[in-house]
Design a protein around this motif. Structure first.
Motif, PDB file in Angstrom:
ATOM      1  N   CYS A 151       0.904  -1.314   0.074  1.00  0.00           N
ATOM      2  CA  CYS A 151       0.014   0.011  -0.026  1.00  0.00           C
ATOM      3  C   CYS A 151       0.945   1.335   0.122  1.00  0.00           C
ATOM      4  N   VAL A 197       0.209  -4.379   3.640  1.00  0.00           N
ATOM      5  CA  VAL A 197      -1.226  -4.485   3.908  1.00  0.00           C
ATOM      6  C   VAL A 197      -1.390  -5.929   4.944  1.00  0.00           C
ATOM      7  N   THR A 221      -7.647  -6.326   5.130  1.00  0.00           N
ATOM      8  CA  THR A 221      -8.600  -5.418   4.397  1.00  0.00           C
ATOM      9  C   THR A 221      -9.896  -5.748   5.048  1.00  0.00           C
ATOM     10  N   GLN A 255     -13.928  -4.796   4.430  1.00  0.00           N
ATOM     11  CA  GLN A 255     -15.094  -3.971   3.867  1.00  0.00           C
ATOM     12  C   GLN A 255     -16.328  -4.447   4.217  1.00  0.00           C
TER      13      GLN A 255
END
Length: 99
Positions: free
Chosen positions: A3, A93, A96, A98
């Motif tokens: 990232c 990273v 993640t 979501q």
């Protein structure tokens, strides 16, 4: 995954010019580059000339590939003169999440 978080302070009154170039670049990056997973364009709530780019790539080589694309090069030609200051955070990273 890899990232980068790019902090971009624009020169005064360059917001619209920046967005005209950056938004299509961000969309093309995710759409056309298999190694680009996320390219978010964020605007500071208190400074209309301060932006953050949040980009996630498969690895560092995918970021290097990104910098060779026509949409990246076209965008940089437009935005470079608009930038007062820019800094980059490079990170691995770990997760993640979501909704």
């Amino acid at each position: 995954m890899f990232c980068i978080i790019v902090k971009t302070q624009l020169k005064p009154n360059q917001r619209e010019n920046f967005l005209e170039a950056m938004l299509p670049n961000a969309a093309a990056s995710v759409r056309d580059e298999p190694g680009c997973h996320v390219f978010d364009v964020l605007e500071d709530q208190q400074d209309a000339n301060l932006f953050y780019l949040y980009e996630i790539y498969r690895d560092e080589s995918a970021l290097a590939d990104h910098k060779q694309t026509p949409h990246y090069k076209t965008c940089r030609e437009v935005v470079n003169p608009l930038i007062e200051h820019q800094s980059v955070v490079r990170a691995e990273v770990l997760a993640t999440n979501q909704a």
